[in-house]
Design a protein around this motif. Structure first.
Motif, short mmCIF file in Angstrom:
data_model
loop_
_atom_site.label_atom_id
_atom_site.label_comp_id
_atom_site.label_asym_id
_atom_site.label_seq_id
_atom_site.Cartn_x
_atom_site.Cartn_y
_atom_site.Cartn_z
N VAL A 42 43.47 9.72 8.24
CA VAL A 42 41.90 9.95 8.77
C VAL A 42 41.71 9.99 10.31
CG1 VAL A 42 39.58 8.55 9.10
CG2 VAL A 42 40.89 8.49 6.96
N ASN A 43 41.23 10.80 11.46
CA ASN A 43 41.76 11.26 12.49
C ASN A 43 39.98 11.12 13.31
OD1 ASN A 43 43.60 11.16 13.41
ND2 ASN A 43 44.25 12.52 12.05
N PHE A 44 39.15 10.66 14.25
CA PHE A 44 37.93 10.63 15.39
C PHE A 44 37.36 12.01 14.38
CE2 PHE A 44 34.51 8.58 16.73
CZ PHE A 44 34.42 7.15 16.80
N ILE A 45 38.29 12.94 15.00
CA ILE A 45 37.84 14.53 15.48
C ILE A 45 37.70 14.98 13.98
CG2 ILE A 45 39.67 15.60 14.15
CD1 ILE A 45 39.66 17.86 16.80
N ASP A 46 37.51 14.21 13.12
CA ASP A 46 37.30 14.31 11.40
C ASP A 46 35.66 13.96 11.06
OD1 ASP A 46 39.65 14.88 10.81
OD2 ASP A 46 39.53 13.23 9.41
N THR A 47 35.26 12.88 12.11
CA THR A 47 33.58 12.88 12.33
C THR A 47 32.81 13.90 13.00
OG1 THR A 47 33.98 11.14 14.35
CG2 THR A 47 34.31 10.08 11.93
N TYR A 215 43.27 8.01 30.82
CA TYR A 215 43.02 8.19 29.49
C TYR A 215 42.21 7.36 29.40
CZ TYR A 215 48.66 9.48 30.34
OH TYR A 215 49.65 9.78 30.97
N ASP A 216 41.45 8.54 28.88
CA ASP A 216 39.30 8.28 28.62
C ASP A 216 39.08 9.15 27.92
OD1 ASP A 216 37.16 7.42 27.71
OD2 ASP A 216 35.95 7.38 29.82
N SER A 217 39.07 8.30 25.57
CA SER A 217 39.05 8.87 25.28
C SER A 217 37.19 7.91 24.33
CB SER A 217 40.05 9.13 23.28
OG SER A 217 39.76 7.38 23.33
N VAL A 218 37.21 6.85 24.87
CA VAL A 218 35.77 6.73 24.76
C VAL A 218 34.43 7.59 24.94
CG1 VAL A 218 34.22 4.49 25.49
CG2 VAL A 218 36.37 4.65 24.46
N GLY A 219 34.85 7.90 26.25
CA GLY A 219 33.76 9.56 26.00
C GLY A 219 32.50 9.14 27.45
N LYS A 220 31.70 9.40 26.95
CA LYS A 220 29.78 9.45 27.54
C LYS A 220 29.93 8.33 27.63
CE LYS A 220 26.61 9.11 24.71
NZ LYS A 220 25.42 7.43 25.10
N SER A 238 40.40 12.98 30.17
CA SER A 238 39.15 13.36 29.15
C SER A 238 39.56 13.69 27.70
CB SER A 238 37.97 13.92 29.69
OG SER A 238 36.86 13.71 28.62
N PHE A 239 40.18 13.07 27.22
CA PHE A 239 40.79 13.31 25.46
C PHE A 239 39.77 13.20 24.46
CE2 PHE A 239 43.54 10.44 23.43
CZ PHE A 239 43.09 9.10 24.33
N GLY A 240 38.53 12.72 24.20
CA GLY A 240 37.55 12.17 23.27
C GLY A 240 36.48 11.37 23.85
N ASN A 241 35.32 11.53 22.59
CA ASN A 241 34.10 11.62 23.04
C ASN A 241 34.47 10.41 22.06
OD1 ASN A 241 33.89 14.26 23.59
ND2 ASN A 241 34.54 14.77 21.71
N SER A 242 34.21 8.92 21.65
CA SER A 242 33.61 7.82 20.66
C SER A 242 33.09 7.97 20.80
CB SER A 242 35.35 7.23 20.70
OG SER A 242 36.84 7.43 20.22
#
Ligand code: NDP
Length: 326
Positions: A42-47, A215-220, A238-242
């Motif tokens: 399961v990966n955050f991208i699935d959401t 390395y920022d996957s938290v985003g906003k 910037s590699f994600g939007n959690s």
């Protein structure tokens, strides 16, 4: 045709849109393989696909990562054969299934020493850490870097791999329990951003020098603070939007902080060819086999309960990896 269970969704929305259904699985066509999944990541991208943040034709399957066994291959497929143990981390979506027909090209061989659960837990997030630390910005021994969500799936692999490379990783997390975990897995410093000022702590830890890469996957929610932690000419990854996608911003944000660089990388772009996937996977399997990186599977759900897995992941209630068992 064989009947198998799979998760499908016909509309975007919350976890409740995920349906556990019977699907018909046929023989693989040219360039395809039929794979029986033994464990699914399961990966955050699935959401993001489920919620509609990333568009997808509907109805569709979900999930990009699993490990299992090849049951049959179609015409022209030579690099895998029936009976091979394999893992994969790529589109098209559809890994949340017991059995699927998929492009064979994206399959990599799973070494015998690595279990299906570990294979499914590490391939997508491990390849991600491989390209982040070694390709997007090649970290050097002795450097101090900033890595957000350090107790998550990607984060715990990054803590360990950074330590193995002699890098001082400053990890940020959202609870004291997560802080202890990231520290135990090799983060040199941990900041709990619910209690502490991230920028101030990074200044203290680096004696005012700040870091060469974030390395920022938290985003906003984290974007501006991440920029504030970079030294002049530093690189924002910037590699994600959690917490949500980064809103549009002015390029002056980069010049005002001293000629910063920014990149928005994807695994898809770094693992675009079979040669790239195999080379990155070999590096990942080596570091895991060496014992320097271990894979923390902290949540297991039956495939039927994929929605519960999404609720836990989006609710920030998970640490390390979440897998589904078909
Ligand atoms: P994680 O296990 O890291 O889970 C996400 C974590 O983000 C949470 O546990 C939470 O940790 C933190 N977070 C901060 N703000 C929020 C928020 N508002 N809502 C939810 N979580 C929040 O997930 P993954 O390891 O699967 O993925 C991590 C990130 O990396 C994701 O953004 C994902 O999209 C991205 N990614 C990008 C790839 C790429 O190639 N570009 C490839 C793989 C992953 P805490 O409580 O400590 O704040």
């Amino acid at each position: 045709m064989t009947t198998a269970k799979a998760i499908r969704f016909a509309r975007t929305g919350g976890p409740e849109v995920l349906e556990y259904v019977d699907v018909e699985v046929g023989d693989p066509g040219p360039g395809e393989a039929r794979v029986r999944n033994h464990a699914i990541g399961v990966n955050f991208i699935d959401t993001y696909f489920r919620s509609g943040l990333y568009p997808l034709d509907l109805p569709n399957g979900l999930g990009q990562e699993a490990a299992g066994v090849v049951e049959a291959v179609g015409e022209g497929v030579t690099h895998v054969r029936p009976g091979d143990r394999v893992a994969y981390a790529a589109r098209p979506n559809g890994a949340y299934s017991q059995l699927r027909v998929m492009p064979a090209d994206i399959l990599v061989h799973l070494p015998d020493a690595i279990s299906f659960e570990t294979g499914a837990a590490m391939i997508l997030q491990g390849l991600t850490v491989q390209y982040l630390l070694k390709q997007t910005y090649a970290v050097q021994p002795g450097e101090t870097i900033l890595f957000h969500a350090a107790a998550g799936g990607v984060g715990l692999i990054a803590c360990q791999w950074a330590r193995a490379l002699g890098v001082n990783l400053i990890g940020t997390v959202g609870s004291n329990e997560k802080a202890a975990l990231a520290k135990q897995r090799g983060a040199a410093h941990v900041i709990n951003y619910r209690d502490e000022d991230v920028v101030q702590r990074v200044l203290e830890i680096t004696n005012g020098e700040k870091v060469p890469v974030v390395y920022d996957s938290v985003g906003k929610d984290m974007f501006t603070r991440s920029l504030d932690c970079l030294r002049p000419r530093g690189l924002m990854v910037s590699f994600g939007n959690s917490s949500g996608p980064v809103p549009p911003f002015s390029l002056n944000e980069l010049s005002a902080r001293g000629s910063l660089y920014i990149t928005r990388p994807t695994l898809q772009a770094y693992a675009a060819t079979r040669a790239q996937r195999e080379a990155m996977a070999a590096d990942l399997f080596d570091v895991v086999a060496s014992g320097k990186v271990s894979i923390d599977i902290h949540q297991r759900f039956p495939l039927a309960d994929a929605a519960q897995a999404h609720i836990a992941l989006e609710g920030r209630r998970t640490t390390g990896k979440t897998i589904l068992l078909p």
